[in-house]
Design an enzyme around this catalytic site. Structure first.
Site, PDB file in Angstrom:
ATOM      1  N   HIS A   1       0.823  -1.201   0.000  1.00 64.64           N
ATOM      2  CA  HIS A   1       0.000   0.000   0.000  1.00 64.64           C
ATOM      3  C   HIS A   1       0.859   1.253   0.000  1.00 64.64           C
ATOM      4  O   HIS A   1       0.568   2.213  -0.694  1.00 64.64           O
ATOM      5  CB  HIS A   1      -0.912  -0.022   1.229  1.00 64.64           C
ATOM      6  CG  HIS A   1      -1.952   1.034   1.196  1.00 64.64           C
ATOM      7  ND1 HIS A   1      -3.234   0.820   0.742  1.00 64.64           N
ATOM      8  CD2 HIS A   1      -1.885   2.338   1.511  1.00 64.64           C
ATOM      9  CE1 HIS A   1      -3.924   1.953   0.798  1.00 64.64           C
ATOM     10  NE2 HIS A   1      -3.127   2.886   1.275  1.00 64.64           N
ATOM     11  N   ASP A   2       1.890   1.214   0.767  1.00 65.15           N
ATOM     12  CA  ASP A   2       2.742   2.395   0.838  1.00 65.15           C
ATOM     13  C   ASP A   2       3.476   2.621  -0.482  1.00 65.15           C
ATOM     14  O   ASP A   2       3.469   3.712  -1.036  1.00 65.15           O
ATOM     15  CB  ASP A   2       3.773   2.249   1.971  1.00 65.15           C
ATOM     16  CG  ASP A   2       4.602   3.520   2.149  1.00 65.15           C
ATOM     17  OD1 ASP A   2       4.045   4.622   2.002  1.00 65.15           O
ATOM     18  OD2 ASP A   2       5.804   3.403   2.442  1.00 65.15           O
TER      19      ASP A   2
ATOM     20  N   SER B   1       3.965   7.394   3.399  1.00 64.27           N
ATOM     21  CA  SER B   1       2.811   8.310   3.326  1.00 64.27           C
ATOM     22  C   SER B   1       1.563   7.607   3.875  1.00 64.27           C
ATOM     23  O   SER B   1       0.627   8.262   4.322  1.00 64.27           O
ATOM     24  CB  SER B   1       2.567   8.763   1.881  1.00 64.27           C
ATOM     25  OG  SER B   1       2.451   7.661   1.005  1.00 64.27           O
TER      26      SER B   1
ATOM     27  N   ASP C   1      -4.854 -18.079   1.674  1.00 66.48           N
ATOM     28  CA  ASP C   1      -4.212 -19.258   1.110  1.00 66.48           C
ATOM     29  C   ASP C   1      -4.820 -20.466   1.814  1.00 66.48           C
ATOM     30  O   ASP C   1      -4.377 -20.853   2.895  1.00 66.48           O
ATOM     31  CB  ASP C   1      -2.701 -19.174   1.373  1.00 66.48           C
ATOM     32  CG  ASP C   1      -1.937 -20.334   0.755  1.00 66.48           C
ATOM     33  OD1 ASP C   1      -2.526 -21.075  -0.056  1.00 66.48           O
ATOM     34  OD2 ASP C   1      -0.754 -20.478   1.081  1.00 66.48           O
TER      35      ASP C   1
END
Ligand SMILES: *[C@@H]1O[C@H](CO)[C@@H](O)[C@H](O)[C@H]1NC(C)=O
Ligand SMILES: *[C@@H]1O[C@H](CO)[C@@H](O)[C@H](O)[C@H]1NC(C)=O
Ligand SMILES: *[C@@H]1O[C@H](CO)[C@@H](O)[C@H](O)[C@H]1NC(C)=O
Length: 488
Positions: A232-233, A242, A407
């Site tokens: 995500h970063d 951020s 998984d």
């Protein structure tokens, strides 16, 4: 699903870009197998560190958002928790006695800031659809359409993100570990170096590893969350932390944040490092190190990491949508998103393998079911394993907030089972399942299912490329003193 305490926000394998790509988390499988191991103690290097008590922690000034009081490193005790036990071999996430945790220097949840990241119920974000996804797979209400209508028109669109030029680096510098199976260009860590903190903070890797292992031992959902966090970063404006900034309008306020977690682990590592090496280690480097260690903790490869990233000065929620991969994405859409970052189709398959750990809430895959004539939910995709479909429906029948391992049968271990499952019609998210519908990606999936070594080897290169996206170095950005806010 029992999954303890934090199951509610533990979701994860999905929602965003990585959401879709990264799994994450909540405690997954019954973790008997993963008995906590005594928390390791801090390396000698750390212990020797000066400034024990109230370190020269630069009084973090908390900007508007969360006036988190300056946090001094562990109050009572010196930053260095315990005895100098040599840190366990990188690989061994071997369980042992569960008792240990409590005594260990386990990271205690960052008290002050806690409220901000309080587990929020997985309630569907307002009107915005996909990412956080609605709870239970129920009759076909308006489930996110296959191709996910994103709030923002820009959504799937790849490319042009105000991301720094470094995003699509030229294939130079063989800095990354060899990744035989990967045809992508070598990692672009131009200004990054494995020895970046060699002089300024030599114990940085041991410190982060210690915190990650302690936290993961106490909460099995942590590894998946940390792995998801780095995606995500890095996908949104580059690997610049951020994603950690709090406050209105920041990335964390995007509905996709519902599936993020593990912030407290990063905060704890930062607190420890501020005590040992004040104002030296960036939050963005901590995120990367934590993700690397999360993989190792769950049995995956311990890959070398280059450091020297600088933290962003801004964080905008508006940057999230356009850079995230939604669970409704097709292979082509995901490939386009990856290509816009300079990542290949092989990187896509390899990094999707991150779903080998973690779990996702039922709402993230409800789109894969529809009601039949009699109102019973049936798979939309005929290739979904029938038995698996039944298992999913059963698991989600009770509660929409339930989480299912990404998984199947091996959600607590970083292994290549994920790929075998895909070939067996047991991919959880649509973005997982479609990987076997494209000849190229399917071939890669088959190769990884065949050889875990191949997957691990490829992981090293893809992880290096991922964590080199849009990095800020030199005098760009800053080294935040408190990860949740800019120094201001
Ligand atoms: C996550 O997003 C929601 C919706 O915008 C917001 O209300 C919430 O405060 C955000 N969570 C954090 C930790 O910022
Ligand atoms: C697989 O996906 C890639 C990336 O979108 C595309 O270029 C390729 O043509 C696809 N292969 C097949 C057989 O559909
Ligand atoms: C719906 O229920 C009827 C009556 O029980 C049954 O005969 C029919 O096969 C069911 N249809 C489906 C699609 O399950």
């Amino acid at each position: 699903m029992d999954r303890g305490r934090r199951r509610q926000w533990g979701v994860v394998c999905s929602a965003l870009l990585l959401s879709a790509l990264l799994a994450v988390a909540s405690a997954q499988s019954p973790s008997p197998a993963r008995a906590p191991k005594p928390a390791p103690s801090l390396p000698a290097a750390l212990r020797a560190a000066p400034r024990p008590s109230s370190p020269a922690v630069p009084a973090p000034k908390a900007p508007a958002a969360s006036p988190a009081p300056k946090q001094t490193p562990s109050p009572s005790a010196s930053p260095v928790p315990k005895p100098p036990t040599p840190r366990a071999p990188a690989q061994a996430p071997k369980p042992s006695s569960p008792a240990a945790p409590s005594a260990s220097p386990v990271p205690k949840p960052p008290a002050p800031r806690a409220p901000a990241q309080a587990p929020k119920p997985p309630s569907p974000p307002s009107a915005s659809p996909p990412p956080a996804a609605p709870p239970l797979p129920k009759p076909s209400p308006p489930p996110p359409a296959p191709s996910a209508p994103k709030p923002s028109p820009v959504a799937p669109a790849p490319a042009q993100k105000p991301s720094p030029p470094t995003t699509t680096p030229p294939p130079q510098k063989p800095s990354a570990p060899p990744s035989p199976t990967n045809s992508s260009p070598p990692t672009p860590s131009l200004a990054l170096s494995p020895n970046f903190y060699a002089a300024s903070c030599p114990s940085v890797e041991l410190a982060v590893n210690d915190v990650v292992r302690s936290a993961s031992t106490l909460d099995p959902s942590i590894p998946g969350k940390l792995l998801r966090m780095v995606f995500h970063d890095c996908f949104v404006e580059g690997c610049d932390a951020s994603v950690l900034i709090q406050g209105s309008g920041t990335e964390r306020t995007d509905p996709a944040n519902l599936s993020l977690g593990g912030f407290n682990v990063i905060d704890e590592a930062k607190r420890l490092l501020e005590a040992v090496c004040p104002a030296t280690v960036s939050c963005s480097d901590i995120i990367v190190l934590a993700a690397r260690d999360a993989v190792t903790f769950t049995g995956g490869p311990s890959v070398p990491v280059s450091l020297g990233r600088r933290d962003s000065l801004v964080s905008l929620a508006s940057n999230v949508r356009a850079n995230i991969i939604d669970t409704g994405f097709s292979v082509d859409a995901m490939a386009a998103s990856f290509a816009s970052k300079g990542l290949s189709l092989d990187d896509l398959v390899t990094l999707s393998g991150g779903h080998t750990i973690g779990s996702a809430h039922c709402g993230t895959f409800r789109e894969r079911f529809r009601p039949d004539a009699n109102g019973s939910m049936v798979p939309v995709d005929g290739t979904m394993n029938a038995e698996y479909a039944t298992e999913l429906m059963r698991a989600c029948a009770a509660s929409g907030s339930a989480a299912v391992g990404c998984d199947d049968g091996s959600a607590a271990a970083f292994d290549n089972r994920y790929f075998s499952n895909l070939l067996d019609g047991r991919g959880l998210l649509r973005t997982d399942a479609v990987l076997v519908q494209n000849a190229t990606t399917r071939a890669r999936v088959a190769a990884f299912a065949q050889s875990q070594d191949s997957f691990f080897s490829s992981w090293a290169g893809s992880f290096a490329r991922l964590t080199s996206l849009g990095v800020k170095t030199g005098s760009a950005g800053e080294v935040r003193r408190l990860c949740s806010s800019v120094n201001g």
